[in-house]
Motif scaffolding. Structure first.
Motif, PDB file in Angstrom:
ATOM      1  N   ASP A 171       5.539   7.242  -5.396  1.00  0.00           N
ATOM      2  CA  ASP A 171       6.473   7.740  -4.382  1.00  0.00           C
ATOM      3  C   ASP A 171       7.166   6.633  -3.608  1.00  0.00           C
ATOM      4  O   ASP A 171       8.234   6.847  -3.041  1.00  0.00           O
ATOM      5  CB  ASP A 171       5.725   8.613  -3.361  1.00  0.00           C
ATOM      6  CG  ASP A 171       5.275   9.920  -3.986  1.00  0.00           C
ATOM      7  OD1 ASP A 171       5.791  10.246  -5.074  1.00  0.00           O
ATOM      8  OD2 ASP A 171       4.403  10.577  -3.405  1.00  0.00           O
ATOM      9  N   THR A 172       6.531   5.465  -3.528  1.00  0.00           N
ATOM     10  CA  THR A 172       7.067   4.413  -2.650  1.00  0.00           C
ATOM     11  C   THR A 172       7.244   3.107  -3.404  1.00  0.00           C
ATOM     12  O   THR A 172       7.333   2.045  -2.802  1.00  0.00           O
ATOM     13  CB  THR A 172       6.092   4.172  -1.472  1.00  0.00           C
ATOM     14  OG1 THR A 172       4.821   3.796  -2.016  1.00  0.00           O
ATOM     15  CG2 THR A 172       5.930   5.395  -0.604  1.00  0.00           C
ATOM     16  N   MET A 209       6.666  -3.873   3.242  1.00  0.00           N
ATOM     17  CA  MET A 209       5.636  -3.316   2.359  1.00  0.00           C
ATOM     18  C   MET A 209       5.856  -3.792   0.928  1.00  0.00           C
ATOM     19  O   MET A 209       6.969  -4.108   0.532  1.00  0.00           O
ATOM     20  CB  MET A 209       5.778  -1.785   2.301  1.00  0.00           C
ATOM     21  CG  MET A 209       5.923  -1.062   3.624  1.00  0.00           C
ATOM     22  SD  MET A 209       4.319  -0.575   4.252  1.00  0.00           S
ATOM     23  CE  MET A 209       3.773   0.501   2.936  1.00  0.00           C
ATOM     24  N   ILE A 210       4.800  -3.744   0.147  1.00  0.00           N
ATOM     25  CA  ILE A 210       4.957  -3.700  -1.310  1.00  0.00           C
ATOM     26  C   ILE A 210       4.109  -2.534  -1.795  1.00  0.00           C
ATOM     27  O   ILE A 210       3.081  -2.199  -1.204  1.00  0.00           O
ATOM     28  CB  ILE A 210       4.550  -5.007  -2.034  1.00  0.00           C
ATOM     29  CG1 ILE A 210       3.137  -5.448  -1.627  1.00  0.00           C
ATOM     30  CG2 ILE A 210       5.574  -6.100  -1.796  1.00  0.00           C
ATOM     31  CD1 ILE A 210       2.661  -6.685  -2.366  1.00  0.00           C
ATOM     32  N   LYS A 216      -3.310  10.466  -3.751  1.00  0.00           N
ATOM     33  CA  LYS A 216      -3.735  10.453  -2.351  1.00  0.00           C
ATOM     34  C   LYS A 216      -4.479   9.148  -2.068  1.00  0.00           C
ATOM     35  O   LYS A 216      -5.086   8.572  -2.972  1.00  0.00           O
ATOM     36  CB  LYS A 216      -4.667  11.632  -2.080  1.00  0.00           C
ATOM     37  CG  LYS A 216      -3.952  12.979  -2.144  1.00  0.00           C
ATOM     38  CD  LYS A 216      -4.861  14.084  -1.641  1.00  0.00           C
ATOM     39  CE  LYS A 216      -4.099  15.401  -1.527  1.00  0.00           C
ATOM     40  NZ  LYS A 216      -4.981  16.485  -1.046  1.00  0.00           N
ATOM     41  N   PRO A 217      -4.478   8.726  -0.804  1.00  0.00           N
ATOM     42  CA  PRO A 217      -5.170   7.476  -0.459  1.00  0.00           C
ATOM     43  C   PRO A 217      -6.686   7.648  -0.506  1.00  0.00           C
ATOM     44  O   PRO A 217      -7.200   8.717  -0.192  1.00  0.00           O
ATOM     45  CB  PRO A 217      -4.718   7.207   0.978  1.00  0.00           C
ATOM     46  CG  PRO A 217      -4.327   8.540   1.509  1.00  0.00           C
ATOM     47  CD  PRO A 217      -3.817   9.335   0.351  1.00  0.00           C
ATOM     48  N   VAL A 218      -7.379   6.603  -0.942  1.00  0.00           N
ATOM     49  CA  VAL A 218      -8.837   6.654  -0.912  1.00  0.00           C
ATOM     50  C   VAL A 218      -9.440   5.757   0.168  1.00  0.00           C
ATOM     51  O   VAL A 218     -10.345   6.162   0.872  1.00  0.00           O
ATOM     52  CB  VAL A 218      -9.477   6.341  -2.278  1.00  0.00           C
ATOM     53  CG1 VAL A 218      -9.318   7.528  -3.212  1.00  0.00           C
ATOM     54  CG2 VAL A 218      -8.905   5.109  -2.933  1.00  0.00           C
ATOM     55  N   TRP A 219      -8.940   4.533   0.295  1.00  0.00           N
ATOM     56  CA  TRP A 219      -9.469   3.680   1.363  1.00  0.00           C
ATOM     57  C   TRP A 219      -8.509   2.533   1.645  1.00  0.00           C
ATOM     58  O   TRP A 219      -7.606   2.257   0.864  1.00  0.00           O
ATOM     59  CB  TRP A 219     -10.866   3.154   1.026  1.00  0.00           C
ATOM     60  CG  TRP A 219     -10.965   2.426  -0.280  1.00  0.00           C
ATOM     61  CD1 TRP A 219     -10.289   1.295  -0.641  1.00  0.00           C
ATOM     62  CD2 TRP A 219     -11.782   2.786  -1.387  1.00  0.00           C
ATOM     63  NE1 TRP A 219     -10.648   0.922  -1.904  1.00  0.00           N
ATOM     64  CE2 TRP A 219     -11.571   1.814  -2.388  1.00  0.00           C
ATOM     65  CE3 TRP A 219     -12.690   3.814  -1.636  1.00  0.00           C
ATOM     66  CZ2 TRP A 219     -12.225   1.863  -3.622  1.00  0.00           C
ATOM     67  CZ3 TRP A 219     -13.348   3.858  -2.866  1.00  0.00           C
ATOM     68  CH2 TRP A 219     -13.103   2.887  -3.832  1.00  0.00           C
ATOM     69  N   THR A 220      -8.756   1.884   2.769  1.00  0.00           N
ATOM     70  CA  THR A 220      -7.871   0.821   3.241  1.00  0.00           C
ATOM     71  C   THR A 220      -8.711  -0.387   3.656  1.00  0.00           C
ATOM     72  O   THR A 220      -9.832  -0.223   4.146  1.00  0.00           O
ATOM     73  CB  THR A 220      -7.060   1.336   4.447  1.00  0.00           C
ATOM     74  OG1 THR A 220      -6.241   2.426   4.007  1.00  0.00           O
ATOM     75  CG2 THR A 220      -6.178   0.255   5.040  1.00  0.00           C
ATOM     76  N   PHE A 221      -8.191  -1.566   3.420  1.00  0.00           N
ATOM     77  CA  PHE A 221      -8.761  -2.797   3.994  1.00  0.00           C
ATOM     78  C   PHE A 221      -7.748  -3.396   4.951  1.00  0.00           C
ATOM     79  O   PHE A 221      -6.558  -3.457   4.631  1.00  0.00           O
ATOM     80  CB  PHE A 221      -9.104  -3.809   2.900  1.00  0.00           C
ATOM     81  CG  PHE A 221     -10.331  -3.441   2.125  1.00  0.00           C
ATOM     82  CD1 PHE A 221     -11.575  -3.950   2.480  1.00  0.00           C
ATOM     83  CD2 PHE A 221     -10.251  -2.570   1.043  1.00  0.00           C
ATOM     84  CE1 PHE A 221     -12.708  -3.597   1.771  1.00  0.00           C
ATOM     85  CE2 PHE A 221     -11.384  -2.214   0.331  1.00  0.00           C
ATOM     86  CZ  PHE A 221     -12.617  -2.729   0.690  1.00  0.00           C
ATOM     87  N   GLU A 247      -0.780   0.341  -2.135  1.00  0.00           N
ATOM     88  CA  GLU A 247       0.346   0.170  -1.242  1.00  0.00           C
ATOM     89  C   GLU A 247      -0.144  -0.856  -0.238  1.00  0.00           C
ATOM     90  O   GLU A 247      -1.292  -0.776   0.203  1.00  0.00           O
ATOM     91  CB  GLU A 247       0.598   1.512  -0.541  1.00  0.00           C
ATOM     92  CG  GLU A 247       2.004   1.788  -0.120  1.00  0.00           C
ATOM     93  CD  GLU A 247       2.109   3.200   0.466  1.00  0.00           C
ATOM     94  OE1 GLU A 247       2.519   4.107  -0.279  1.00  0.00           O
ATOM     95  OE2 GLU A 247       1.768   3.378   1.649  1.00  0.00           O
ATOM     96  N   SER A 248       0.684  -1.838   0.095  1.00  0.00           N
ATOM     97  CA  SER A 248       0.215  -2.855   1.029  1.00  0.00           C
ATOM     98  C   SER A 248       1.254  -3.094   2.121  1.00  0.00           C
ATOM     99  O   SER A 248       2.455  -3.197   1.845  1.00  0.00           O
ATOM    100  CB  SER A 248      -0.053  -4.175   0.288  1.00  0.00           C
ATOM    101  OG  SER A 248      -0.309  -5.219   1.223  1.00  0.00           O
ATOM    102  N   VAL A 249       0.748  -3.153   3.352  1.00  0.00           N
ATOM    103  CA  VAL A 249       1.590  -3.593   4.457  1.00  0.00           C
ATOM    104  C   VAL A 249       1.470  -5.110   4.514  1.00  0.00           C
ATOM    105  O   VAL A 249       0.390  -5.643   4.787  1.00  0.00           O
ATOM    106  CB  VAL A 249       1.115  -2.992   5.795  1.00  0.00           C
ATOM    107  CG1 VAL A 249       1.906  -3.579   6.955  1.00  0.00           C
ATOM    108  CG2 VAL A 249       1.222  -1.471   5.761  1.00  0.00           C
ATOM    109  N   LEU A 250       2.578  -5.823   4.240  1.00  0.00           N
ATOM    110  CA  LEU A 250       2.524  -7.276   4.350  1.00  0.00           C
ATOM    111  C   LEU A 250       2.570  -7.661   5.826  1.00  0.00           C
ATOM    112  O   LEU A 250       1.709  -8.372   6.332  1.00  0.00           O
ATOM    113  CB  LEU A 250       3.691  -7.922   3.590  1.00  0.00           C
ATOM    114  CG  LEU A 250       3.659  -7.748   2.065  1.00  0.00           C
ATOM    115  CD1 LEU A 250       4.842  -8.492   1.429  1.00  0.00           C
ATOM    116  CD2 LEU A 250       2.353  -8.255   1.470  1.00  0.00           C
TER     117      LEU A 250
END
Lengths: 629, 629
Positions: free
Chosen positions: B555-556, B549-550, B492-497, B541-544
């Protein structure tokens, strides 16, 4: 070791939730009214404006108070002030900004409290069952590292569904039983029913107990007094852990005759009227929860002061005398000229020799005694006694009982080789050797002994062991006078040794010591209350002769006997014990040709059959602790 | 690092329960039939007579075999023999004599196996759900200490109600994950349904897999083959852990065309036909479950070989090129003369510069590039590229992006500063500094990145960390190519920058770094199966740009991308995770002026609301691990 009586004194504080403009005069007033300290907010709630500070705000770089933000502005009275930390801090807010600013503001408040040199700070109450406290725990844990003088108290409101304990348990587990973090336990108007919920708190690091004015009732003169259950619990806490007590003053007059001094006066009255200390209390004072490494009786010789201490026990030697007396009555007819031979093996400075002589006189039976001792220093004392008192009635033998070859065999073999766990000072191995002195139908006193165990909680003992920061100390049992402990369930027997051991066909014991190994798996059903386990309590019970017993087992403890404290087997990691679960304790007594040791493990199975904890086997192969043969 | 292909070879053994008079000829026959080794009893059951030995029996002092008591009597073939330990030993008998003699006889049997130099011994099956195994675990744990050449395998029969795993879990918890004790996993005729029960075994230290003849079915030519599910599971085991495989021969002909070679031949066929290794497999081979300390990219400079490795990734730069391409298309109209400024911050040896130039060409947009680099060695390579290829299209800047003051602002800011956990190589701090180069409406590539966590089981990784025997290594995250691991629940996701960080009003980032702290509590619902947790898997997981994405999240996962392995956060004590419980993971990203670090904790709550485990917060205040600013 402090003076036992003085250690029961009790400092009393006055708690206020008000934000005084002139806190100094409040403190002076409280002290004039007989209080020793006060608990007061130190920062004014108007400072809560900082919760809104954003990323670009210079406050985050260098937070600073205006003096108007503060209740406690100067170090006057600092050693009589406990700072109540701001209740508007929200360390576990779901809003990141609020959380970050709360952390910075808490750090600032703690730094101010430490700068003033307050003797403690106290968190707001951990009570809400739903709010998480993980971040608060992390931040407090971080900050206590630099708190030297100022203590950290976590305020907890005792409730009747164990939620308060669960919250505190999470807090201290997350902070790894940090020994700088204590509990300030607030009593509710209605104490929970059932002793377990109260007794569990005895194992926690309580530094202060908050007794609010509204739980007092009026006596027939209109003075405030505590209801019976509260009295009993407060006295138990005073007796076990000498906490500071914190009272409050009611906002309106609740008790007709009460003055601002009445509440503290009543607490002092309770403290003065604790039950008198008995002999055991006096003897034990200073040893409470103090870890002693167990003796190595075969490898080391006791010194004189230890003999002196052990001989002072008023009960043990009475029981031995009674045992020998009945054995003589049973064995020899009244009026017979038969001279019974009694061998006292491990005679020390001779107390058992005297027991036997008194028993023979009282029984009107003729006896001759052998007193066997391997400690050359004690042996000199025996020689003095023989020369001055015993004369021909006693033959002295300087030898190790495992090796001596006697010319004659005895009717009664008397020994006092027991440790706190019964066999842990190698009584079985010693008596294996000595039983060849005993006639086929002879009597061994003691006739048997049984070890008992119970799962135990004690933050104090856990921290004492953890302070050594090594594996060896977590795999060593300790002799301890229990004080701040809680037994999770009644103790149960693990194994028994019986003497003489009739299984030997020869006079000599086998070369290998396999027959003295033991293994026992014991299970304990846990009540409907979540608990924690830090280790295992060990006790023994011994049949000296027929119904003459000695015991340090809590249910059957020989009243007034102080020669043995219980034994404590630590666990390396504290174990959560869910309500309704089953605790399984495995104990081994293992041996090789040179030593004897214990191994132990603890496992917890939930009520629906899942293993929730399985400890490693402690002290495998005796790597950390053993007793030399 | 071993050759990846050869590491997939597989030794095959033949198991017999017979007691051969001439075991040497049995071994020779088995080897003639293509087996690499045999599993055979080494002691004859007639030796079970010793269970009756008493305290006085000399056997206990010095147990010795008559040669007639033995099946394996000499060291011939010893390196091709696994000794099946006597199944009449009863270490957990309730009869003390049986227990003691079983322990002595087991010790004797192990000593004989070690004397012969057998390459392994195997216990009888741990399968009976009711029998306790605590004493067996203790005795094995004790004895493996002196086993140097000979491996210890614990035989477990995989079942469909998880009892086998529970027994094994008790065994290895009691023996503290002793790295000398392995599993020999026997497959049943019917594999349990549901992948969880099978996959959980991937995290266990399996050395051998037993595939009995009776689980084979006949193919249309009458040869033995495995059913589909068995095939898949055996191949998965071969792929993940390269176990030895053990077959048996049926007592009667079960498969018409089968010869004594057929079973091993089929296994070899399976092994030869494992899926081909792809680029990632080749790259990862040798790194499986190997702990790498995370990079310190701001404090240390990467060396040339690391750049070389990272630049070989076939996917990452494709995605960057695609992101820049779309950003250019969106930002500048076709045919415009506008020259977009692109700054590549942390340009290394220039791969992103090439990406941007290719993207611009493909998009038919005019660009000018700045390539910023702080590593003086990489900067020389950039100079070469400029002189030889880029010329005026690229301006080189030798500077730390946190300090450089550009004369102009850019349209697109491109960086590749991500670590396995996204922000763990301090991309947020670097881009805080670099975003002042970016125009108000400029684009950051990457636009955002998110860290993910999942509770993880892995005996292997636990033991790798535990081998250091200190706290520091248990409080450090590692970059690891996972192999023998089992995720207890989906991550599960924990945090995003997000970049640029619009919260800054000024061009400069705040002095304090509070806005880059993070805290997240994540909960995982556990299925109806008891499990164990050794640590936490981390991914990102990163949105370029927009939908480009990379990801290294399972799962992805971007197919074929190998630049990042996952990250592993260990737990100091393995945690039992009961079926139906909830695992709570708390993660903090903390900071001071000089460093950034993570703290983490794990708690388990049973389905009825009791806390069954609460770990301490790991790495408090960054005491064990941090990344320097």
């Amino acid at each position: 070791m402090t003076d036992p009586e003085s250690s029961r004194s009790c400092a009393i504080g006055l708690l206020t939730a008000d934000y005084f403009d002139n806190v100094e005069s409040f403190v002076e007033g409280a002290i004039d009214n007989g209080h020793d300290f006060v608990v007061t907010p130190i920062v004014h709630p108007r400072y809560s404006r900082v919760l809104k500070k954003g990323e670009n705000d210079n406050w985050r770089n260098s937070p600073v108070y205006d003096r108007g933000d503060l209740v406690v502005r100067k170090p006057t009275w600092s050693d009589a002030i406990v700072g109540a930390l701001s209740n508007w801090l929200d360390l576990d807010s779901s809003d990141q900004n609020t959380r970050i600013n709360s952390e910075l503001a808490l750090r600032q408040e703690l730094a101010w409290a430490c700068h003033l040199g307050l003797f403690a700070v106290m968190t707001p109450t951990l009570s809400d069952a739903t709010t998480t406290l993980f971040n608060l725990a992390r931040v407090i844990n971080h900050n206590v590292g630099s708190m030297v003088v100022t203590q950290m108290w976590v305020r907890v409101l005792l409730d009747d569904n164990n939620q308060a304990w669960k919250k505190w348990n999470q807090f201290r587990s997350l902070t790894e039983h940090n020994s700088k973090i204590h509990v300030a336990l607030e009593l509710p108007k209605q104490l929970p029913e059932g002793n377990l919920l109260l007794d569990a708190w005895i194992a926690e690091p309580i530094k202060a107990v908050i007794v609010p004015a509204d739980i007092f009732i009026s006596n027939n003169k209109g003075y405030p007094v505590l209801p019976k259950e509260h009295q009993a619990f407060v006295k138990k806490l005073m007796h076990r852990m000498q906490p500071q007590i914190i009272v409050t003053l009611p906002e309106t007059q609740l008790h007709n005759s009460a003055t601002p001094s009445s509440y503290q006066e009543y607490i002092r009255y309770l403290n003065r009227n604790l039950p008198e200390m008995d002999d055991v209390d006096h003897f034990a004072a200073g040893y409470h929860d103090y870890l002693q490494a167990p003796l190595q009786p075969l490898m080391d010789n006791l010194d004189n002061s230890m003999y002196e201490t052990f001989e002072r026990d008023p009960i043990k030697y009475q029981q031995y005398e009674k045992a020998v007396y009945h054995a003589l009555l049973d064995r020899v007819e009244h009026g017979s000229d038969y001279i019974s031979t009694i061998m006292v093996v491990g005679a020390g400075r001779g107390p058992l020799v005297n027991c036997c002589l008194r028993a023979a006189e009282k029984a009107e039976r003729k006896v001759h005694l052998y007193a066997l001792e391997k400690n050359p220093n004690a042996f000199v004392t025996l020689q003095n006694a023989k020369a001055e008192i015993w004369h021909d009635k006693v033959t002295l033998v300087f030898a190790d009982m495992r090796k001596w070859k006697p010319e004659t065999k005895c009717d009664i073999l008397v020994s006092e080789l027991l440790g706190s766990f019964g066999d842990n000072e190698l009584s079985p191995e010693c008596l294996d050797g000595a039983q060849k002195f005993l006639k086929e139908d002879g009597i061994s006193i003691p006739a048997s002994y049984t070890a008992y165990v119970a799962p135990l909680a004690s933050s104090k003992l856990y921290n004492e062991v953890a302070a050594y920061k090594d594996l060896v100390h977590f795999e060593t049992p300790y002799v301890v006078m229990f004080q701040q402990v809680f037994e999770l369930a009644k103790s149960k027997p693990v194994w028994t040794f019986v003497h003489p051991n009739k299984a030997f066909k020869e006079e000599e014991e086998p070369e290998n010591n396999s027959h003295n190994t033991r293994y026992s798996q014991t299970q304990f059903q846990i009540a409907d209350q979540d608990m924690i386990m830090h280790g295992i309590a060990g006790y023994f019970e011994s049949v000296l002769y027929k119904d003459v017993m000695i015991s340090i087992h809590p249910d059957t403890h020989s009243p007034g006997m102080f020669s043995w404290f219980p034994i404590f087997f630590p666990l390396r990691t504290p174990v959560q014990v869910p309500r309704g679960s089953t605790v399984t304790l495995d104990f081994w007594r293992a041996t090789d040709t040179k030593k004897v040791w214990f191994e132990w493990s603890a496992a917890v199975e939930s009520s629906n059959g899942s293993d929730t904890s399985i400890s490693p086997i402690h002290n495998p192969s005796g790597r950390s602790y053993w007793v030399g043969l």
